[in-house]
Motif scaffolding. Structure first.
Motif, short mmCIF file in Angstrom:
data_model
loop_
_atom_site.label_atom_id
_atom_site.label_comp_id
_atom_site.label_asym_id
_atom_site.label_seq_id
_atom_site.Cartn_x
_atom_site.Cartn_y
_atom_site.Cartn_z
N ALA A 132 40.88 8.97 17.13
CA ALA A 132 40.77 7.73 15.48
C ALA A 132 39.87 6.89 16.11
CB ALA A 132 41.43 6.92 15.64
N THR A 133 38.92 7.25 17.74
CA THR A 133 38.24 6.72 18.10
C THR A 133 37.51 7.00 18.06
OG1 THR A 133 39.27 7.15 20.66
CG2 THR A 133 40.33 5.01 19.32
N GLY A 134 36.84 8.71 18.22
CA GLY A 134 35.83 9.46 18.65
C GLY A 134 35.68 9.46 19.87
N ARG A 135 36.67 9.40 20.69
CA ARG A 135 36.63 9.86 22.39
C ARG A 135 36.67 11.50 21.98
NH1 ARG A 135 37.33 6.49 26.20
NH2 ARG A 135 38.05 4.21 25.75
N ASP A 136 37.36 12.44 21.17
CA ASP A 136 37.23 13.59 21.18
C ASP A 136 35.58 14.42 21.63
OD1 ASP A 136 39.53 14.43 21.31
OD2 ASP A 136 39.75 14.74 18.91
N LEU A 137 34.69 13.21 20.52
CA LEU A 137 33.42 13.67 21.18
C LEU A 137 33.09 13.86 22.85
CD1 LEU A 137 31.40 11.54 18.53
CD2 LEU A 137 31.88 14.45 17.98
N GLU A 138 33.37 13.57 23.39
CA GLU A 138 32.84 13.52 24.82
C GLU A 138 34.08 13.68 26.00
OE1 GLU A 138 28.58 11.15 24.88
OE2 GLU A 138 30.19 9.79 24.69
N ALA A 139 34.92 13.92 25.49
CA ALA A 139 36.46 14.24 26.44
C ALA A 139 36.11 15.25 27.24
CB ALA A 139 37.90 14.47 25.30
N ASP A 140 37.06 14.97 28.06
CA ASP A 140 37.21 15.93 28.94
C ASP A 140 38.20 17.09 29.18
OD1 ASP A 140 34.79 14.97 30.73
OD2 ASP A 140 36.49 13.10 31.44
N HIS A 141 39.34 17.15 28.21
CA HIS A 141 39.73 17.98 28.28
C HIS A 141 39.04 19.08 28.28
CE1 HIS A 141 39.87 16.36 24.68
NE2 HIS A 141 40.17 17.98 23.68
N GLY A 142 39.83 21.02 28.20
CA GLY A 142 39.43 22.33 28.43
C GLY A 142 38.27 22.55 29.28
N LYS A 143 37.87 21.75 30.06
CA LYS A 143 37.22 22.09 31.14
C LYS A 143 37.02 21.65 32.58
CE LYS A 143 33.96 18.13 30.50
NZ LYS A 143 32.92 17.10 29.94
N PRO A 144 38.32 22.50 32.60
CA PRO A 144 38.70 21.96 34.32
C PRO A 144 38.22 22.45 35.44
CG PRO A 144 39.60 24.37 33.24
CD PRO A 144 39.35 23.99 32.72
N ARG A 145 36.70 23.50 35.28
CA ARG A 145 36.12 24.07 36.21
C ARG A 145 35.45 22.74 36.08
NH1 ARG A 145 38.49 27.84 33.50
NH2 ARG A 145 39.33 29.58 34.80
N TYR A 146 34.26 22.79 35.17
CA TYR A 146 33.52 21.74 35.38
C TYR A 146 33.56 20.32 36.24
CZ TYR A 146 29.94 18.79 34.01
OH TYR A 146 28.56 17.20 33.93
N LEU A 147 35.07 19.68 36.26
CA LEU A 147 36.12 19.01 36.45
C LEU A 147 36.33 19.20 37.58
CD1 LEU A 147 38.36 17.55 33.43
CD2 LEU A 147 36.80 16.05 34.59
N ALA A 148 36.11 20.48 38.33
CA ALA A 148 36.88 20.25 39.67
C ALA A 148 35.09 20.20 40.57
CB ALA A 148 37.24 21.84 39.79
N TYR A 149 34.32 21.07 39.67
CA TYR A 149 32.55 20.91 40.30
C TYR A 149 32.05 19.37 40.30
CZ TYR A 149 27.91 21.87 41.12
OH TYR A 149 26.77 21.81 41.81
N GLN A 150 32.76 18.81 39.81
CA GLN A 150 32.16 17.11 39.47
C GLN A 150 32.99 16.33 40.77
OE1 GLN A 150 32.97 16.07 35.43
NE2 GLN A 150 30.66 14.97 35.47
N ARG A 151 34.18 16.19 40.88
CA ARG A 151 34.88 16.19 42.01
C ARG A 151 34.53 16.77 43.13
NH1 ARG A 151 39.95 18.19 38.69
NH2 ARG A 151 40.72 16.67 37.18
N GLU A 152 34.01 17.70 43.27
CA GLU A 152 33.89 18.82 44.83
C GLU A 152 31.89 17.69 44.99
OE1 GLU A 152 31.11 22.48 45.48
OE2 GLU A 152 33.26 22.99 44.69
N LEU A 153 31.40 17.52 44.06
CA LEU A 153 30.23 16.81 43.93
C LEU A 153 30.31 15.19 45.27
CD1 LEU A 153 28.48 17.82 41.11
CD2 LEU A 153 27.51 18.96 43.45
N ILE A 154 31.17 14.68 44.35
CA ILE A 154 31.62 13.26 44.48
C ILE A 154 32.27 12.80 45.31
CG2 ILE A 154 32.16 10.90 43.12
CD1 ILE A 154 31.50 12.68 40.32
N ARG A 155 33.53 13.31 45.87
CA ARG A 155 33.66 13.36 47.16
C ARG A 155 33.27 12.75 48.73
NH1 ARG A 155 39.36 13.53 47.72
NH2 ARG A 155 40.22 14.32 46.55
N PRO A 156 31.99 13.56 49.02
CA PRO A 156 31.97 13.56 49.87
C PRO A 156 30.94 11.96 50.25
CG PRO A 156 31.20 15.44 48.97
CD PRO A 156 31.67 14.91 48.00
N HIS A 157 30.81 11.18 48.63
CA HIS A 157 30.86 9.57 48.80
C HIS A 157 31.39 8.80 48.72
CE1 HIS A 157 26.55 12.32 48.91
NE2 HIS A 157 27.39 12.48 47.49
N CYS A 158 32.56 9.06 49.23
CA CYS A 158 33.98 8.48 48.96
C CYS A 158 34.45 7.76 49.55
CB CYS A 158 34.83 8.96 48.17
SG CYS A 158 34.57 9.39 45.85
#
Length: 258
Positions: A31-57
């Motif tokens: 209903a809101t259009g969030r599916d256009l850019e949703a994060d579901h369906g890409k667990p490996r990409y999300l894991a890669y994002q977390r790997e890149l970001i964690r050292p700076h947290c």
């Protein structure tokens, strides 16, 4: 190629759409259009994002524009994690999703409205947020008010204006960034840039083919899943050892002065 999640304006409440069911995540996103850019369906990409970001947290983190919490769901080990969105419907879903994680606080957070945390955090994460804000310099100044002195803002933004296409227009992107332009924006906001570099090298080629040449205006779930399964691991391996000249996204880490 990975999609890039969208962020709604405050008035885009899903309950205003007669087809939206408050208790259905799939109906909410449709209903809101969030599916256009949703994060579901890409667990490996999300894991890669977390790997890149964690050292700076640091130990305390604020994530703005979290959507339905796909990134935060696998990002653990912090003393305090404040997960937020501008949209009230998303906030309700976030509260349901993270009710069993005591370190997680869920808040509605409006960057343009001047929201800031009562207790600042050491790190602020904004994934695919800044490109949706016309005055990005002022937005970064406001975001830094929720940071402790010497705290980090970690930005993950769409890369390279040459990749800008109909999909970007449809989801409300004002721009895409290069390492130079996002670093300049951060400096104009009074921040000290620690790093700004392209990421997801192979994704840039897929994005160019699908969006710029193919005219894609919505993600194909099957192609996103195949990309995540077969291409992301290769990209991750390449970028672990080699600097890349460009990418689908840009990672920028900027520090608030002490």
């Amino acid at each position: 190629m990975p999609t890039e999640k969208s962020h709604l304006e405050p008035h885009d409440d899903p309950q205003r759409d007669g087809d939206a069911a408050p208790d259905s995540t799939s109906a909410f996103t449709a209903a809101t259009g969030r599916d256009l850019e949703a994060d579901h369906g890409k667990p490996r990409y999300l894991a890669y994002q977390r790997e890149l970001i964690r050292p700076h947290c640091g130990r305390t983190v604020l994530e703005v524009g979290a959507g339905l919490g796909e990134f935060a769901s696998g990002f653990t080990g912090f003393d305090r994690y404040v997960v937020t969105d501008v949209d009230s419907g998303a906030v309700r879903k976030l509260k349901e999703r993270f009710r069993d994680r005591p370190e997680v606080e869920v808040q509605q957070y409006d960057i343009d409205g001047g929201t800031k945390l009562d207790r600042p955090v050491e790190t602020l994460i904004a994934i695919n947020v800044l490109e949706h804000i016309e005055d990005d310099i002022s937005a970064l100044r406001r975001l830094s008010e929720s940071l402790t002195p010497k705290g980090n803002i970690v930005l993950f933004v769409p890369g390279y204006q040459q990749l800008y296409g109909e999909f970007d227009r449809k989801v409300g992107h004002f721009r895409r960034y290069t390492p130079t332009t996002v670093a300049a924006t951060a400096r104009e906001a009074g921040l000290v840039v620690e790093t700004a570099r392209p990421v997801n090298f192979l994704g840039a080629f897929a994005w160019w083919a699908a969006v710029r040449k193919g005219g894609t205006t919505s993600p194909n779930p099957r192609l996103v899943s195949l990309y995540d399964r077969f291409v992301v691991p290769v990209t991750r391996a390449i970028e672990k050892y080699l600097p890349v000249p460009f990418g689908q996204s840009v990672l920028c880490v900027a520090r608030k002065p002490g």
